[in-house]
Design an enzyme around this catalytic site. Structure first.
Site, PDB file in Angstrom:
ATOM      1  N   CYS A 127       0.864  -1.179   0.000  1.00 33.42           N
ATOM      2  CA  CYS A 127       0.000   0.000   0.000  1.00 33.42           C
ATOM      3  C   CYS A 127       0.898   1.224   0.000  1.00 33.42           C
ATOM      4  O   CYS A 127       2.006   1.184   0.501  1.00 33.42           O
ATOM      5  CB  CYS A 127      -0.838   0.053   1.260  1.00 33.42           C
ATOM      6  SG  CYS A 127      -2.040  -1.251   1.380  1.00 33.42           S
ATOM      7  N   ARG A 133       4.718   0.257  -7.010  1.00 30.94           N
ATOM      8  CA  ARG A 133       4.824  -0.856  -6.075  1.00 30.94           C
ATOM      9  C   ARG A 133       3.658  -1.827  -6.203  1.00 30.94           C
ATOM     10  O   ARG A 133       3.674  -2.889  -5.619  1.00 30.94           O
ATOM     11  CB  ARG A 133       4.881  -0.334  -4.645  1.00 30.94           C
ATOM     12  CG  ARG A 133       6.155   0.446  -4.401  1.00 30.94           C
ATOM     13  CD  ARG A 133       6.072   1.201  -3.113  1.00 30.94           C
ATOM     14  NE  ARG A 133       7.136   2.164  -3.030  1.00 30.94           N
ATOM     15  CZ  ARG A 133       8.264   1.978  -2.355  1.00 30.94           C
ATOM     16  NH1 ARG A 133       8.469   0.868  -1.720  1.00 30.94           N
ATOM     17  NH2 ARG A 133       9.171   2.915  -2.316  1.00 30.94           N
ATOM     18  N   TRP A 191      -3.515  -2.229  -1.541  1.00 28.96           N
ATOM     19  CA  TRP A 191      -3.293  -3.574  -2.079  1.00 28.96           C
ATOM     20  C   TRP A 191      -4.085  -4.488  -1.163  1.00 28.96           C
ATOM     21  O   TRP A 191      -3.720  -4.659   0.003  1.00 28.96           O
ATOM     22  CB  TRP A 191      -1.801  -3.899  -2.042  1.00 28.96           C
ATOM     23  CG  TRP A 191      -1.404  -5.165  -2.718  1.00 28.96           C
ATOM     24  CD1 TRP A 191      -1.036  -5.324  -4.025  1.00 28.96           C
ATOM     25  CD2 TRP A 191      -1.286  -6.457  -2.107  1.00 28.96           C
ATOM     26  NE1 TRP A 191      -0.722  -6.638  -4.260  1.00 28.96           N
ATOM     27  CE2 TRP A 191      -0.860  -7.345  -3.113  1.00 28.96           C
ATOM     28  CE3 TRP A 191      -1.504  -6.948  -0.821  1.00 28.96           C
ATOM     29  CZ2 TRP A 191      -0.649  -8.700  -2.868  1.00 28.96           C
ATOM     30  CZ3 TRP A 191      -1.298  -8.295  -0.579  1.00 28.96           C
ATOM     31  CH2 TRP A 191      -0.868  -9.154  -1.595  1.00 28.96           C
ATOM     32  N   ASN A 196      -1.396   0.815   6.376  1.00 28.34           N
ATOM     33  CA  ASN A 196      -0.665  -0.246   5.681  1.00 28.34           C
ATOM     34  C   ASN A 196      -0.448  -1.353   6.678  1.00 28.34           C
ATOM     35  O   ASN A 196      -0.076  -1.075   7.819  1.00 28.34           O
ATOM     36  CB  ASN A 196       0.718   0.241   5.233  1.00 28.34           C
ATOM     37  CG  ASN A 196       0.631   1.151   4.035  1.00 28.34           C
ATOM     38  OD1 ASN A 196      -0.427   1.301   3.451  1.00 28.34           O
ATOM     39  ND2 ASN A 196       1.750   1.756   3.691  1.00 28.34           N
ATOM     40  N   GLY A 197      -0.634  -2.578   6.275  1.00 28.01           N
ATOM     41  CA  GLY A 197      -0.363  -3.685   7.180  1.00 28.01           C
ATOM     42  C   GLY A 197      -1.609  -4.465   7.513  1.00 28.01           C
ATOM     43  O   GLY A 197      -2.637  -4.331   6.841  1.00 28.01           O
ATOM     44  N   GLU A 214      15.363 -18.733 -10.705  1.00 29.72           N
ATOM     45  CA  GLU A 214      15.135 -17.335 -11.055  1.00 29.72           C
ATOM     46  C   GLU A 214      14.416 -17.236 -12.410  1.00 29.72           C
ATOM     47  O   GLU A 214      13.490 -16.443 -12.567  1.00 29.72           O
ATOM     48  CB  GLU A 214      16.475 -16.575 -11.074  1.00 29.72           C
ATOM     49  CG  GLU A 214      16.385 -15.111 -11.443  1.00 29.72           C
ATOM     50  CD  GLU A 214      15.470 -14.267 -10.549  1.00 29.72           C
ATOM     51  OE1 GLU A 214      15.068 -14.730  -9.478  1.00 29.72           O
ATOM     52  OE2 GLU A 214      15.147 -13.144 -10.970  1.00 29.72           O
ATOM     53  N   LYS A 227      10.744 -15.506 -12.851  1.00 28.21           N
ATOM     54  CA  LYS A 227      10.496 -14.408 -13.794  1.00 28.21           C
ATOM     55  C   LYS A 227       9.336 -14.763 -14.715  1.00 28.21           C
ATOM     56  O   LYS A 227       8.462 -13.959 -14.961  1.00 28.21           O
ATOM     57  CB  LYS A 227      11.735 -14.117 -14.662  1.00 28.21           C
ATOM     58  CG  LYS A 227      12.883 -13.387 -14.033  1.00 28.21           C
ATOM     59  CD  LYS A 227      12.652 -11.933 -13.717  1.00 28.21           C
ATOM     60  CE  LYS A 227      12.060 -11.710 -12.375  1.00 28.21           C
ATOM     61  NZ  LYS A 227      12.836 -11.882 -11.203  1.00 28.21           N
ATOM     62  N   GLU A 255       5.973 -14.749 -12.793  1.00 29.62           N
ATOM     63  CA  GLU A 255       5.597 -13.387 -12.380  1.00 29.62           C
ATOM     64  C   GLU A 255       5.050 -12.577 -13.550  1.00 29.62           C
ATOM     65  O   GLU A 255       4.046 -11.893 -13.425  1.00 29.62           O
ATOM     66  CB  GLU A 255       6.824 -12.632 -11.836  1.00 29.62           C
ATOM     67  CG  GLU A 255       7.199 -12.957 -10.405  1.00 29.62           C
ATOM     68  CD  GLU A 255       8.396 -12.124  -9.927  1.00 29.62           C
ATOM     69  OE1 GLU A 255       8.326 -11.591  -8.827  1.00 29.62           O
ATOM     70  OE2 GLU A 255       9.405 -12.016 -10.667  1.00 29.62           O
ATOM     71  N   HIS A 263      12.290 -38.468 -10.827  1.00 28.39           N
ATOM     72  CA  HIS A 263      11.593 -38.874  -9.599  1.00 28.39           C
ATOM     73  C   HIS A 263      10.222 -38.222  -9.488  1.00 28.39           C
ATOM     74  O   HIS A 263       9.736 -37.994  -8.381  1.00 28.39           O
ATOM     75  CB  HIS A 263      12.458 -38.549  -8.377  1.00 28.39           C
ATOM     76  CG  HIS A 263      13.769 -39.257  -8.420  1.00 28.39           C
ATOM     77  ND1 HIS A 263      13.895 -40.592  -8.106  1.00 28.39           N
ATOM     78  CD2 HIS A 263      14.994 -38.836  -8.794  1.00 28.39           C
ATOM     79  CE1 HIS A 263      15.165 -40.957  -8.272  1.00 28.39           C
ATOM     80  NE2 HIS A 263      15.848 -39.905  -8.693  1.00 28.39           N
ATOM     81  N   LYS A 321       5.822  -4.724  -5.194  1.00 26.75           N
ATOM     82  CA  LYS A 321       7.273  -4.575  -5.281  1.00 26.75           C
ATOM     83  C   LYS A 321       7.953  -4.893  -3.967  1.00 26.75           C
ATOM     84  O   LYS A 321       8.989  -5.535  -3.933  1.00 26.75           O
ATOM     85  CB  LYS A 321       7.608  -3.144  -5.717  1.00 26.75           C
ATOM     86  CG  LYS A 321       9.080  -2.873  -5.906  1.00 26.75           C
ATOM     87  CD  LYS A 321       9.621  -3.605  -7.103  1.00 26.75           C
ATOM     88  CE  LYS A 321      11.113  -3.424  -7.296  1.00 26.75           C
ATOM     89  NZ  LYS A 321      11.671  -4.574  -8.025  1.00 26.75           N
TER      90      LYS A 321
END
Ligand code: G6P
Length: 602
Positions: A4, A29, A77, A103-104, A481, A485, A488, A504, A597
């Site tokens: 947020c 963000r 958010w 926020n939170g 990574e 990517k 995302e 396996h 972010k």
């Protein structure tokens, strides 16, 4: 959550304009709704809209807000309660006298809600945040004292910014874990959840630490301990940037811009730390020989891409320094580990320096007696402020939610640290490694200028039910990574496996629709990885090899063979693959759905 955005202003300017300007700077963000509250002749003017800030701006352009010199704003958010106008912040109390942004997460919200409903309050949203506005309806007249009492009753992690229409010359902010930056000029004051939002108006600010409450008036900021309201002296920190919002320019998106800028960031992270003869010197970062010799064990703490950089460093430390090291998912470490051996150095790695899990893990490590070194891209961030040693990544402002240059500069910074440890302990670090490192940015520039992924691969990935990434040793972290990517950015389901695991279980997923991407920047694993790839392509998979030649459908050859150089270059085609698949699928690039972010919510 720094997911947020919080913005507040009190002073002679039109508050609405300042609030929107600040929120705009926090937009990158990630958020899903926005709103502002202003003091309007003794009552609260409130406008909130689900969707982009642009939607709120359009509403305000159609029916302009009243002139006002104090206000608070927010980009939300969603955590508690869906994305709607009603759930967007700010929230007000029953009488419309107090407005709050938050926020939170307030963890004892159910209990507080029941109590407020019992007392006859009318709640208009599904959020935990609204409760704070109602709790502020009763209690001492002084807003600071009243908020301190309310804050003490709220459990969880949060930052709150509040205003009271009857005290139109002040804002009050309180912090428990979520960041708050505050600054003032002679006749005004600004508050935001990130200093970046303050940059157009201020060159320095203070940061609230946990358990602090700030009384914010034009030209005057006072900070107190939440516990007993004892005053606290705060240090001013410079705000980076000139106030100009960065521009993606010809690249179109920040992701692509930051991807292409990597060689510049790599030169910056090495500058002054690695000399012409391959000697590493971290003295300017406050890291001396004695300290480097005292380290007996390393625990890395990080999340997401930052964790992958740590996993690479674990491989390098074992090989070059023979130092036992482990990379821990910070969110797990914070709860599970109860013992750290003496001589353990905890290294927190975080682009933003605000990731709550990494911060909590750092605090846990510290409680267990470890010294803490942090690698951050924001030297004034909470993680940096709470560390004994800080290595600044100098990657430059990273705007795209999905990390590119911060990840690769972390890899370099950790390699420099590995080399510094090796040199301090007289370990036989292969001398060519560091020379080669200095040349990597230039090679990468040429590579990026000439490199193209075939359309066929992009289309296959864009339609695939899933994509598998494989690696061994250092390449397992690169595979992870690459997979992160891709998911995302493109929302294509993907997973990374240690190549040895393939038979396996994961092999059952492979058919001609599932591309298998093998990372092989460490040629020592080429033989085994060739077999893994063959097992997948025998089942019809589109096989890609990044690094050594494996006989894949698509061979991406890297112009560097040396380990770190190859790893860094190997990251580039994976980063490009993710964005090209995402573009082919029409996904937004810089702000993927549901992601933020800097994740400051547990
Ligand atoms: C979020 C971002 C990731 C990032 C992770 C850790 O999940 O979406 O890209 O890697 O946080 O962030 P940090 O700022 O601590 O490196």
């Amino acid at each position: 959550m720094h997911m947020c955005g919080i913005m507040g202003y009190v002073g002679p300017k039109q508050a609405a304009e300042v609030l929107l300007g600040g929120l705009k700077r926090l937009e990158y963000r990630g958020y899903d709704s926005a709103g502002i509250a202003l003091e309007d002749e003794g009552s609260i003017y409130l406008r909130r809209k689900a969707g982009a800030l642009r939607v709120l701006e359009e509403v305000l352009a159609e029916s302009p807000p009243p002139p006002s010199h104090i206000g608070i704003g927010h980009t939300r958010w969603a955590t508690h309660g869906g994305v709607s106008d009603r759930n967007a912040h700010p929230h007000t109390d029953c009488k419309g006298e107090n407005a709050i942004v938050h926020n939170g997460i307030i963890e004892n919200a159910d209990e507080l809600r029941a109590e407020l409903l019992n007392a006859g309050h009318v709640l208009r949203s599904e959020t935990d945040s609204e409760l704070v506005a109602h709790l502020l309806e009763t209690g001492p007249a002084d807003l600071r004292v009243r908020l301190s009492e309310v804050a003490r009753r709220c459990e969880g992690a949060y930052a709150l910014l509040v205003m009271d229409v009857h005290q139109p010359d002040r804002l009050v902010a309180v912090r428990r874990t979520s960041p708050i930056a505050i600054g003032a000029t002679e006749n005004e004051a600004y508050v935001a959840s990130g200093a970046i939002a303050l940059a157009p108006w201020l060159s320095e600010c203070i940061y609230l630490d946990d358990g602090e409450i700030a009384d914010i008036r034009p030209g005057k900021i006072e900070v107190f301990r939440l516990e007993d309201l004892e005053p606290i002296a705060k240090t001013l920190h410079p705000i980076e940037g000139d106030g100009e919002l960065p521009d993606a320019g010809e690249h179109g998106t920040f992701y692509r811009k930051e991807l292409m800028e990597q060689p510049i960031a790599w030169r910056r992270v090495m500058a002054g730390r690695l000399d012409d003869v391959g000697q590493v010197n971290l003295r300017d970062d406050g890291i001396d020989q004695e300290f480097l010799r005292s380290v007996e064990r390393i625990v890395f703490l990080a999340m997401g891409s930052s964790l992958h950089a740590c996993q690479m460093a674990v491989e390098r430390l074992a090989e070059v320094v023979h130092l036992p090291a482990q990379a821990e998912l910070a969110s797990e470490f914070r709860d599970t580990r109860t013992f750290l051996e003496p001589g353990t150095l905890a290294i927190a790695v975080s682009q933003s320096g605000e990731t709550i899990d990494t911060l909590a893990a750092l605090r846990h490590a510290r409680d267990l007696g470890a010294k803490v070194l942090s690698l951050v891209n924001a030297p004034a961030s909470t993680i940096a402020r709470e560390s004994d040693y800080v290595l600044d990544l100098r990657a430059g402002f990273e705007i795209s939610v999905a990390s590119t240059k911060a990840f690769t500069t972390q890899v370099i910074a950790l390699e420099l640290l590995t080399a510094a440890l090796a040199q301090a302990r007289a370990c036989p670090l292969p001398p060519t490694d560091l020379h080669a490192l200095r040349a990597v940015p230039t090679v990468a520039e040429d590579f990026l200028a000439a490199f193209h992924l075939p359309k066929e691969l992009i289309e296959t990935c864009a339609q695939a039910p899933g994509v598998i990434f494989l690696g061994r040793g250092q390449d397992l972290s690169l595979a992870r990574e690459g997979s992160l990517k891709l998911k995302e950015l493109s929302y294509v389901w993907s997973e990374a496996f240690a190549a040895g695991e393939l038979k396996h279980g994961p092999l059952a997923l492979v058919d001609q629709r599932v591309p298998v991407i093998v990372c092989v920047t460490d040629p020592r694993h080429a033989v085994k990885l060739r077999s893994s790839l063959a097992e997948a392509t025998a089942r019809g998979a589109y096989g890609v090899a990044v690094g050594s030649k494996l006989g894949a459908t698509l061979q991406v050859t890297l112009p560097l063979k040396e380990r770190i150089g190859a790893y860094l270059l190997g990251a580039l085609p994976l980063q490009l693959l993710a964005v090209e698949v995402a573009e082919a699928r029409g996904c937004p690039i810089d702000q993927p759905r549901n992601l933020a972010k800097s994740v400051t919510v547990e």
